[in-house]
Motif scaffolding. Structure first.
Motif, PDB file in Angstrom:
ATOM      1  N   GLY A  23       0.787  -1.234   0.000  1.00  0.00           N
ATOM      2  CA  GLY A  23       0.000   0.000   0.000  1.00  0.00           C
ATOM      3  C   GLY A  23       0.815   1.280   0.000  1.00  0.00           C
ATOM      4  O   GLY A  23       0.321   2.327   0.426  1.00  0.00           O
ATOM      5  N   LYS A  45       3.046   1.584  -5.065  1.00  0.00           N
ATOM      6  CA  LYS A  45       3.753   0.912  -6.176  1.00  0.00           C
ATOM      7  C   LYS A  45       2.979   0.993  -7.489  1.00  0.00           C
ATOM      8  O   LYS A  45       3.511   1.417  -8.515  1.00  0.00           O
ATOM      9  N   SER A  46       1.708   0.544  -7.432  1.00  0.00           N
ATOM     10  CA  SER A  46       0.945   0.458  -8.683  1.00  0.00           C
ATOM     11  C   SER A  46       0.710   1.841  -9.269  1.00  0.00           C
ATOM     12  O   SER A  46       0.882   2.056 -10.480  1.00  0.00           O
ATOM     13  N   THR A  47       0.338   2.790  -8.394  1.00  0.00           N
ATOM     14  CA  THR A  47       0.082   4.155  -8.871  1.00  0.00           C
ATOM     15  C   THR A  47       1.347   4.734  -9.511  1.00  0.00           C
ATOM     16  O   THR A  47       1.293   5.341 -10.586  1.00  0.00           O
ATOM     17  N   ASN A 105       7.999   7.982  -1.164  1.00  0.00           N
ATOM     18  CA  ASN A 105       6.685   8.497  -1.570  1.00  0.00           C
ATOM     19  C   ASN A 105       5.948   9.073  -0.361  1.00  0.00           C
ATOM     20  O   ASN A 105       6.187   8.686   0.771  1.00  0.00           O
ATOM     21  N   PRO A 156       5.942  13.946  -3.246  1.00  0.00           N
ATOM     22  CA  PRO A 156       5.190  14.491  -2.121  1.00  0.00           C
ATOM     23  C   PRO A 156       3.823  13.822  -1.968  1.00  0.00           C
ATOM     24  O   PRO A 156       3.299  13.237  -2.916  1.00  0.00           O
ATOM     25  N   ASP A 174       0.178  14.147  -2.251  1.00  0.00           N
ATOM     26  CA  ASP A 174      -0.476  15.074  -3.176  1.00  0.00           C
ATOM     27  C   ASP A 174      -1.918  14.599  -3.392  1.00  0.00           C
ATOM     28  O   ASP A 174      -2.131  13.476  -3.867  1.00  0.00           O
TER      29      ASP A 174
END
Ligand SMILES: Nc1ncnc2c1ncn2[C@@H]1O[C@H](COP(=O)(O)OP(=O)(O)OP(=O)(O)O)[C@@H](O)[C@H]1O
Ligand SMILES: [Mg+2]
Length: 273
Positions: A13, A16-18, A173, A204, A206
């Protein structure tokens, strides 16, 4: 020369995917050809992040089992032309993916694309290890600035180095510039030094990230600080010298200091009876 990059973490969570999806878009913006492999077998998400959730017909396991060809399974993003996806299977398990099959698929994709980005499942168990044994060139370890995540990242880095793969590079991140400035959050450089791994980038916290995920779009489509950070990471990946650190160097504005991050106010502990 094409590169296979494994985007992974110790703790789940952490983004990674984003980040994989948006890094893909950033590399496309730099003129590269990119394919993403969703290796999160059973918990696929990349198709939704790219707005392709209604188009998945074949997946990674189908290709590995030779139920379809690689080109039959590949999808192309409508929003980021040129960004390709090999989706994960929704119902298979990590053990259904055999490392030699994956190695062959990565090899074939490297012949067609400049970058093969592989999105990792959470944790360091079977699914994670299968990809490590499948001929990847480099890994990027995503960390958030908390001690639990750093400890889990250290464990993941040990497993990667044990496989005699290159040392992973770190992306930190969800950094908060104000908290870093107030010395309440570890800056990315300290995290990388703690892990003794090279720092590739800082992203950041965001709100545009969350808002884009809800819309099944990429934050790379909006003018936001996460986008600028990922573009700088893409530049560094391609050998550009983009200075670090970036986040937490400036004193926050008085307005921000007054309105946000007031001191934590302790409340009476919850009564147990
Ligand atoms: N920089 C950021 N700012 C704000 N929200 C973020 C940021 N990065 C990630 N997030 C949010 O964190 C959540 C988890 O992200 P994501 O699904 O990409 O993590 P993951 O590491 O792939 O998770 P898993 O380990 O379950 O696969 C998402 O809701 C995303 O919007
Ligand atoms: Mg994920």
């Amino acid at each position: 020369m094409s590169v296979s990059l494994y985007i992974t973490s110790g703790k789940g969570g952490v983004g990674k995917s984003t980040l994989t999806a948006n890094l893909g878009a950033a590399l496309i913006a730099r003129g590269c050809s990119v394919v993403i492999i969703d290796a999160d077998i059973g918990l696929r998400s990349m198709d939704a992040l790219l707005g392709l959730e209604n188009e998945v017909v074949y997946d990674l396991i189908d290709v590995a089992k030779k139920d379809c060809s690689l080109s039959q399974a590949l999808l192309v993003s409508h929003r980021v032309p040129g960004l390709n996806l090999l989706p994960a299977s929704q119902f298979a398990r990590a053990r259904d993916l055999e490392k030699n099959r994956l190695k062959k698929i990565i090899g074939e994709l490297k012949q067609k694309f400049d970058y093969v980005l592989i999105d990792s499942p959470a944790g360091i168990e079977r699914g994670f290890r299968t990809v490590l044994n499948a001929g990847i060139d480099e890994s990027l370890l995503i960390v958030t600035p908390d001690d639990i995540c750093i400890r889990d990242a250290e464990r993941a880095a040990q497993v990667i180095e044990h496989k005699e793969l290159p040392r992973p590079r770190i992306i930190v991140n969800r950094l908060d510039p104000d908290l870093i400035f107030r010395k309440e959050m570890l800056p990315a450089r300290v995290i990388a030094d703690t892990l003794d791994l090279p720092l590739l980038g800082e992203i950041p916290e965001d709100p545009a990230v969350y808002r884009s995920v809800l819309r099944h779009t990429l934050f790379m489509q909006y003018d936001c600080s996460a986008r600028r950070a990922v573009l700088r990471i893409a530049g560094r990946l391609q050998g550009e010298i983009v200075p670090l650190p970036e986040i937490g160097l400036e004193r926050p504005s008085l307005w921000k200091r007054l309105l946000t991050h007031r001191n934590l106010k302790e409340v009476t502990p919850i009564d147990s009876h």
